[in-house]
Design a protein around this motif. Structure first.
Motif, PDB file in Angstrom:
ATOM      1  N   ILE A  71       0.837  -1.205   0.000  1.00  0.00           N
ATOM      2  CA  ILE A  71       0.000   0.000   0.000  1.00  0.00           C
ATOM      3  C   ILE A  71       0.875   1.260   0.000  1.00  0.00           C
ATOM      4  O   ILE A  71       0.674   2.185  -0.787  1.00  0.00           O
ATOM      5  CB  ILE A  71      -0.943  -0.002   1.226  1.00  0.00           C
ATOM      6  CG1 ILE A  71      -1.963  -1.136   1.081  1.00  0.00           C
ATOM      7  CG2 ILE A  71      -1.654   1.335   1.367  1.00  0.00           C
ATOM      8  CD1 ILE A  71      -2.725  -1.440   2.337  1.00  0.00           C
ATOM      9  N   THR A  74       2.589   1.851  -3.285  1.00  0.00           N
ATOM     10  CA  THR A  74       1.667   2.364  -4.295  1.00  0.00           C
ATOM     11  C   THR A  74       1.551   3.882  -4.204  1.00  0.00           C
ATOM     12  O   THR A  74       1.683   4.593  -5.194  1.00  0.00           O
ATOM     13  CB  THR A  74       0.272   1.729  -4.117  1.00  0.00           C
ATOM     14  OG1 THR A  74       0.424   0.321  -4.123  1.00  0.00           O
ATOM     15  CG2 THR A  74      -0.672   2.167  -5.213  1.00  0.00           C
ATOM     16  N   PHE A  75       1.327   4.382  -2.974  1.00  0.00           N
ATOM     17  CA  PHE A  75       1.162   5.831  -2.834  1.00  0.00           C
ATOM     18  C   PHE A  75       2.460   6.587  -3.114  1.00  0.00           C
ATOM     19  O   PHE A  75       2.448   7.678  -3.668  1.00  0.00           O
ATOM     20  CB  PHE A  75       0.602   6.172  -1.444  1.00  0.00           C
ATOM     21  CG  PHE A  75      -0.843   5.805  -1.307  1.00  0.00           C
ATOM     22  CD1 PHE A  75      -1.799   6.441  -2.097  1.00  0.00           C
ATOM     23  CD2 PHE A  75      -1.255   4.808  -0.438  1.00  0.00           C
ATOM     24  CE1 PHE A  75      -3.138   6.092  -2.009  1.00  0.00           C
ATOM     25  CE2 PHE A  75      -2.584   4.455  -0.344  1.00  0.00           C
ATOM     26  CZ  PHE A  75      -3.524   5.092  -1.136  1.00  0.00           C
ATOM     27  N   THR A  77       4.737   5.685  -5.267  1.00  0.00           N
ATOM     28  CA  THR A  77       4.904   5.718  -6.727  1.00  0.00           C
ATOM     29  C   THR A  77       4.000   6.770  -7.346  1.00  0.00           C
ATOM     30  O   THR A  77       4.390   7.460  -8.295  1.00  0.00           O
ATOM     31  CB  THR A  77       4.616   4.326  -7.320  1.00  0.00           C
ATOM     32  OG1 THR A  77       5.305   3.362  -6.547  1.00  0.00           O
ATOM     33  CG2 THR A  77       5.077   4.246  -8.759  1.00  0.00           C
ATOM     34  N   ILE A  78       2.785   6.909  -6.779  1.00  0.00           N
ATOM     35  CA  ILE A  78       1.879   7.950  -7.287  1.00  0.00           C
ATOM     36  C   ILE A  78       2.517   9.330  -7.097  1.00  0.00           C
ATOM     37  O   ILE A  78       2.551  10.151  -8.014  1.00  0.00           O
ATOM     38  CB  ILE A  78       0.508   7.880  -6.566  1.00  0.00           C
ATOM     39  CG1 ILE A  78      -0.223   6.603  -6.986  1.00  0.00           C
ATOM     40  CG2 ILE A  78      -0.341   9.115  -6.872  1.00  0.00           C
ATOM     41  CD1 ILE A  78      -1.525   6.357  -6.270  1.00  0.00           C
TER      42      ILE A  78
END
Lengths: 191, 184
Positions: A71, A74-75, A77-78
């Motif tokens: 999780i 993911t953030f 990488t965003i």
């Protein structure tokens, strides 16, 4: 409310818990870098805590760390993609330190120690408190190093023209010196 | 057994959702990122060769070369990207030379991950300006002490690896570009 304020001062992530040392020391060569890093961490911490708090009941205990890491990654990488697209200058200045937020122990630490055990509201205020605490800590570190290391703040010259910059302040050794002094000051105030 | 299935399915589900989310964000951001990269190269070209009004992008043997000409459409030089391994990651530079490949007009670092305060100085003027009008009829040599003579570059104190990386990358790249241009 208490969950929010404790991150700002009493349990300050950098000066009290001494967490997230790698980014605190490495990117704070200027005040602007400190703020950018701080904002990126606030974003990641907020959304990771949000998701972790929401799914805490369905995540099996044995794989919780793996799930949190996915999780968080993911953030992060965003954020990385967003900065590269919208703020290429900042992205270049922070270089590899943005992807490294994944292993910033403040985030995994707060997910594991707080968000996975508390309700959504407390988790979010905890995340914001810790995030803003981290942000002002990095801004302060970056400001002091920038002022003494280059004679300017946020790129604006403030020292007299004949000021001879202390190069050591923007080198890694300067980061350790300033951090040590700030931790000492914090301890003195809290006594 | 039931437990194993539960663990596996939750982990798989989380990964799939995250993967999908990232695919969407990447799709939205990618175009902008590519544009930014091109813009950076354009900016660097204007800095290095302000008199180049016409830039023609050639692709010869899979290599991209920018053919630069002035207002009267006279060829004034070539620009090309040189990238190689630095101290911490890839160093990517734009190089502009004269039309006979006898000297470098200048270099501009477009991407690098060198140490801030040390290796990152390869992007700063004192180092970069050494390449202005540097002769490249022979290989460039990176020296640590003494004052640099023709075809010589003085390395940054405390960042010899980064400085050497720049010089070696340039030498290799210039050789290759010269080969290509001679053939065509």
């Amino acid at each position: 409310m208490k969950n929010f304020t404790k991150g700002l001062w009493k349990n300050h992530p950098v000066f009290r818990q001494l967490l997230g040392m790698c980014p605190s020391l490495a990117v704070t060569t200027s005040a602007m870098n400190g703020i950018s890093m701080g904002l990126a961490v606030i974003f990641v911490l907020f959304f990771s805590s949000l998701v972790v708090s929401l799914i805490k009941k369905i995540v099996p205990h044995q794989v919780r760390i793996a799930v949190y890491t996915v999780i968080i990654a993911t953030f992060v990488t965003i954020v990385d993609l967003f900065l590269k697209a919208q703020f290429p200058e900042i992205s270049r200045a922070l270089g590899p330190y943005i992807p490294l937020i994944i292993v910033n122990c403040i985030i995994l630490g707060r997910c594991e120690a707080f968000a996975s055990k508390n309700n959504l509201r407390s988790s979010l205020s905890d995340a914001l408190g810790m995030g803003f605490g981290f942000c002002w800590g990095l801004f302060l570190l970056g400001s002091i190093r920038e002022i003494f290391g280059t004679g300017s703040i946020l790129g604006i010259m403030i020292m007299p023209a004949n000021y001879n910059p202390l190069i050591i302040m923007i080198l890694p050794a300067g980061a350790f010196l300033v951090l040590g002094l700030l931790v000492a000051v914090m301890n003195k105030i809290e006594e | 057994m039931k437990e194993v299935i539960r663990i596996t399915s939750v982990l798989t589900l989380v990964c799939i959702i995250c993967g999908l989310l990232l695919a969407v964000v990447y799709g939205l951001a990618n175009e902008k990122i590519e544009i930014n990269k091109e813009k950076r190269i354009e900016e660097a070209l204007t800095i290095l060769a302000p008199e180049a009004i016409n830039v023609e992008e050639l692709t010869i043997e899979t290599e991209t070369i920018y053919k630069l000409s002035n207002q009267k459409r006279n060829l004034i030089g070539y620009g090309f990207i040189a990238s190689g391994q630095g101290y911490q990651g890839k160093i990517k530079m734009l190089v502009v030379t004269d039309k006979l490949l006898e000297y470098i007009k200048g270099i501009e670092v477009v991407e690098s991950l060198e140490t801030p305060g040390l290796g990152a100085k390869i992007q700063k003027d004192p180092f970069k300006n050494q390449f202005r009008n540097l002769s490249i009829t022979k290989d460039i040599i990176c020296i640590k002490n003494d004052t640099p003579k023709e075809s010589q570059i003085k390395a940054i104190t405390g960042a010899t690896v980064s400085s050497r990386a720049v010089v070696n990358t340039l030498n290799k790249r210039i050789k290759r570009i010269r080969e290509i241009l001679n053939k065509n």
